[in-house]
Write an enzyme that holds these catalytic residues in place. Structure first.
Site, PDB file in Angstrom:
ATOM      1  N   CYS A  70       0.868  -1.178   0.000  1.00 36.98           N
ATOM      2  CA  CYS A  70       0.000   0.000   0.000  1.00 36.98           C
ATOM      3  C   CYS A  70       0.904   1.227   0.000  1.00 36.98           C
ATOM      4  O   CYS A  70       2.127   1.122   0.156  1.00 36.98           O
ATOM      5  CB  CYS A  70      -0.877  -0.004   1.248  1.00 36.98           C
ATOM      6  N   HIS A 109       5.881  -5.976   8.433  1.00 32.65           N
ATOM      7  CA  HIS A 109       5.677  -7.363   8.835  1.00 32.65           C
ATOM      8  C   HIS A 109       5.939  -8.290   7.654  1.00 32.65           C
ATOM      9  O   HIS A 109       5.022  -8.931   7.147  1.00 32.65           O
ATOM     10  CB  HIS A 109       4.253  -7.549   9.380  1.00 32.65           C
ATOM     11  N   CYS A 126       2.548   6.303   8.570  1.00 30.69           N
ATOM     12  CA  CYS A 126       1.655   6.540   7.434  1.00 30.69           C
ATOM     13  C   CYS A 126       0.768   7.759   7.735  1.00 30.69           C
ATOM     14  O   CYS A 126       0.216   7.853   8.834  1.00 30.69           O
ATOM     15  CB  CYS A 126       0.790   5.300   7.193  1.00 30.69           C
ATOM     16  N   GLU A 157       0.315  -0.562  15.887  1.00 29.71           N
ATOM     17  CA  GLU A 157      -0.473   0.618  15.472  1.00 29.71           C
ATOM     18  C   GLU A 157      -1.449   1.027  16.583  1.00 29.71           C
ATOM     19  O   GLU A 157      -1.596   2.210  16.896  1.00 29.71           O
ATOM     20  CB  GLU A 157      -1.246   0.299  14.178  1.00 29.71           C
ATOM     21  N   CYS A 164      -8.435   1.849   6.427  1.00 33.51           N
ATOM     22  CA  CYS A 164      -7.786   2.469   5.270  1.00 33.51           C
ATOM     23  C   CYS A 164      -8.404   1.966   3.958  1.00 33.51           C
ATOM     24  O   CYS A 164      -8.746   0.789   3.841  1.00 33.51           O
ATOM     25  CB  CYS A 164      -6.307   2.135   5.331  1.00 33.51           C
ATOM     26  N   SER A 213      -1.019  -8.216  10.143  1.00 35.92           N
ATOM     27  CA  SER A 213      -2.436  -8.174  10.493  1.00 35.92           C
ATOM     28  C   SER A 213      -3.323  -8.176   9.250  1.00 35.92           C
ATOM     29  O   SER A 213      -4.278  -8.952   9.140  1.00 35.92           O
ATOM     30  CB  SER A 213      -2.694  -6.923  11.330  1.00 35.92           C
ATOM     31  N   ASN A 214      -2.985  -7.324   8.280  1.00 33.60           N
ATOM     32  CA  ASN A 214      -3.881  -7.212   7.118  1.00 33.60           C
ATOM     33  C   ASN A 214      -3.836  -8.479   6.262  1.00 33.60           C
ATOM     34  O   ASN A 214      -4.836  -8.865   5.671  1.00 33.60           O
ATOM     35  CB  ASN A 214      -3.583  -5.939   6.331  1.00 33.60           C
ATOM     36  N   SER A 261       1.834  -5.489   3.019  1.00 31.48           N
ATOM     37  CA  SER A 261       3.273  -5.465   3.325  1.00 31.48           C
ATOM     38  C   SER A 261       4.037  -6.511   2.507  1.00 31.48           C
ATOM     39  O   SER A 261       5.163  -6.860   2.845  1.00 31.48           O
ATOM     40  CB  SER A 261       3.484  -5.696   4.822  1.00 31.48           C
TER      41      SER A 261
HETATM   42 FE1  F3S Z   1      -1.177   3.470   5.504  1.00 33.28          FE
HETATM   43 FE2  F3S Z   1      -3.310   2.234   4.749  1.00 33.28          FE
HETATM   44 FE3  F3S Z   1      -1.030   1.188   4.266  1.00 33.28          FE
HETATM   45  S1  F3S Z   1      -2.987   3.218   6.673  1.00 33.28           S
HETATM   46  S2  F3S Z   1       0.285   1.870   5.910  1.00 33.28           S
HETATM   47  S3  F3S Z   1      -1.806   3.109   3.396  1.00 33.28           S
HETATM   48  S4  F3S Z   1      -2.856   0.082   4.856  1.00 33.28           S
END
Ligand code: F3S
Length: 277
Positions: A13, A41, A98, A128, A190, A219-220, A264
């Site tokens: 991301c 991660h 971020c 976070e 997000c 986590s994601n 990630s």
């Molecule tokens: Fe930021 Fe969203 Fe990635 S909060 S770190 S752009 S998942």
């Protein structure tokens, strides 16, 4: 003929890309560079950074840092106290929190200052969430999966960990609104998370098998695995192509395989896995 389809939104991301790019830019620096906690991660990226002499440190290692060194704050962000500590020991701090996480921290700080009780949807041990909680003096009530196992305060400001599931958020807000007198609800999940989750769900519904690529401690990525598993029984969760190889025989029987990857997971790992499949 086998069909292998990558989810429309997969991999790095914006916030992670920004942090990783900056870290690699600094790898040629003559200063010592540390990251406070593993930068992301993903163990492949962390090992790659270590090979370039960029090492993760924790509070216990603060004694190693000198005024000549640079410390990077990762995209998850930190508490204001920790930020001060790191500023105190190092020569330079590069804050790669971020901007979407910074936005949550600011809201939490503002509403805490106005006397609202902060409720965070998320995992209390995730960096976070630990960081966000620091912006309201560690007074937040933390809800896991939208459960309410605390007495609902009268005046609330609710926020979410950026990687949460929308369904958990809706559950929490419905629950809180039954009892709260005043409720500010900032859906801070997000957009990158939502896009990855919804495109993964669409794909998982259509495929015979799914492969989720990413760090086991991400986590994601774990949320993407849960979504795949709910729609597609034949789901594998692997860190990289090397791990995928161990399952390749089992995957051979499927003709339609979907692939997704957490925020990630770097492009080169996704590419290697796609080529292998
Ligand atoms: Fe930021 Fe969203 Fe990635 S909060 S770190 S752009 S998942």
């Amino acid at each position: 003929m086998r069909e292998v389809i990558l989810a429309e939104h997969a991999g790095f991301c914006f916030g992670v890309k920004r942090a990783v790019t900056k870290a690699f830019e600094l790898s040629g620096s003559d200063k010592k560079v540390f990251t406070f906690g593993e930068l992301i991660h993903n163990s492949d990226v962390v090992k790659n950074l270590e090979s370039k002499n960029i090492n993760a440190i924790s509070e216990e290692d603060f004694g190693e840092v000198t005024k000549q060194d640079t410390v990077l704050i990762r995209s998850h962000g930190v508490t204001p106290d920790r930020l001060e500590d790191i500023r105190g020991i190092s020569g330079e701090v590069i804050d790669l929190t971020c901007p979407y996480v910074t936005n949550i921290q600011r809201k939490v700080s503002e509403f805490h200052g106005k006397g609202y009780r902060i409720v965070i949807l998320g995992d209390k041990d995730h960096p976070e969430v630990v960081g966000i909680n620091g912006w309201c003096d560690n007074t937040a009530l933390i809800s896991k999966s939208g459960e309410i196992n605390f007495k609902v305060p009268g005046r609330i400001c609710a926020v979410s960990q950026t990687t949460e599931k929308q369904a958990n958020w809706e559950k929490l807000i419905v629950g809180l609104s039954k009892e709260a007198k005043e409720l500010f609800a900032f859906n801070t999940i997000c957009a990158a998370t939502q896009e990855r989750q919804s495109s993964t769900e669409r794909l998982a519904k259509e495929m015979e098998a799914m492969v989720v690529i990413g760090g086991k401690n991400s986590s994601n990525t774990n949320k993407l695995y849960e979504i795949c598993k709910a729609w597609c029984e034949n789901t594998w969760f692997v860190e990289n192509a090397k791990e995928l190889k161990e399952h390749i025989e089992e995957l051979r029987e499927f003709k339609r395989i979907g692939v997704t990857a957490g925020a990630s997971t770097p492009d080169w790992i996704i590419k290697e896995a796609m080529e292998l499949l």
